[in-house]
Design a protein around this motif. Structure first.
Motif, mmCIF file in Angstrom:
data_model
loop_
_atom_site.group_PDB
_atom_site.id
_atom_site.type_symbol
_atom_site.label_atom_id
_atom_site.label_comp_id
_atom_site.label_asym_id
_atom_site.label_seq_id
_atom_site.Cartn_x
_atom_site.Cartn_y
_atom_site.Cartn_z
ATOM 1 N N GLU A 99 46.002 9.304 35.664
ATOM 2 C CA GLU A 99 45.822 8.556 36.906
ATOM 3 C C GLU A 99 46.717 9.169 37.978
ATOM 4 O O GLU A 99 47.894 9.432 37.736
ATOM 5 C CB GLU A 99 46.199 7.091 36.681
ATOM 6 N N ASP A 100 46.150 9.396 39.127
ATOM 7 C CA ASP A 100 46.885 9.863 40.295
ATOM 8 C C ASP A 100 47.311 8.608 41.054
ATOM 9 O O ASP A 100 46.469 7.886 41.599
ATOM 10 C CB ASP A 100 45.985 10.749 41.154
ATOM 11 N N LEU A 101 48.608 8.319 41.064
ATOM 12 C CA LEU A 101 49.076 7.076 41.678
ATOM 13 C C LEU A 101 48.820 7.018 43.177
ATOM 14 O O LEU A 101 48.746 5.927 43.747
ATOM 15 C CB LEU A 101 50.553 6.853 41.369
ATOM 16 N N SER A 102 48.638 8.178 43.816
ATOM 17 C CA SER A 102 48.320 8.159 45.245
ATOM 18 C C SER A 102 46.907 7.628 45.479
ATOM 19 O O SER A 102 46.568 7.224 46.592
ATOM 20 C CB SER A 102 48.465 9.557 45.862
ATOM 21 N N GLN A 103 46.084 7.632 44.437
ATOM 22 C CA GLN A 103 44.715 7.136 44.524
ATOM 23 C C GLN A 103 44.573 5.700 44.007
ATOM 24 O O GLN A 103 43.508 5.101 44.121
ATOM 25 C CB GLN A 103 43.780 8.034 43.699
ATOM 26 N N ALA A 104 45.632 5.167 43.407
ATOM 27 C CA ALA A 104 45.570 3.828 42.806
ATOM 28 C C ALA A 104 45.521 2.762 43.904
ATOM 29 O O ALA A 104 46.200 2.876 44.928
ATOM 30 C CB ALA A 104 46.776 3.591 41.911
ATOM 31 N N PRO A 105 44.736 1.725 43.690
ATOM 32 C CA PRO A 105 44.688 0.647 44.673
ATOM 33 C C PRO A 105 46.013 -0.109 44.698
ATOM 34 O O PRO A 105 46.711 -0.192 43.690
ATOM 35 C CB PRO A 105 43.551 -0.253 44.179
#
Length: 119
Positions: A99-105
């Motif tokens: 998971e890319d945390l910059s893309q996480a909601p």
């Protein structure tokens, strides 16, 4: 360019453990308890061998490009395999997710904090 943080989870199942290996893992189980699980750069192993033979490694890595997540995932898998191999632990069904945390909601608290900053 900003740095992206990746969380990588590598899952698998112990395979062909000897009685001594099983005893060793059971003895070290408290330090590998799922309640102590964390994403770390060196990787954190968790398992509950008394319940089932599955394990999970959690890694945190970073990169600058979105595509860097693929290399980070590969590094995590290789690190997990190396850790198991160094100890002679067999494994099967190894799979990973990242998971890319910059893309996480944003979560509810994060949205509220962001809204307060913009006021």
């Amino acid at each position: 360019m900003s740095t992206r943080t990746f969380r990588i989870t590598v899952r698998g199942v112990f395979d062909g453990l000897s009685a001594d290996q099983r005893a060793e893992l059971l003895a070290r189980a408290p330090e590998h308890d799922v309640l102590r699980a964390a994403f770390t750069t060196e990787g954190h192993l968790s398992y509950d061998l008394a319940a089932r033979s599955a394990f999970t490694f959690r890694f945190q890595d970073s990169g600058e490009e979105e595509e860097d997540i693929l290399e980070a995932t590969e590094r995590a898998e290789e690190t997990a395999k190396a850790w198991l191999a160094e100890r002679g632990y067999g494994c099967k069904n190894l799979r990973s997710s990242a998971e890319d945390l910059s893309q996480a909601p944003l979560g509810k608290r994060q949205r509220r904090a962001a809204a307060q900053k913009n006021v």
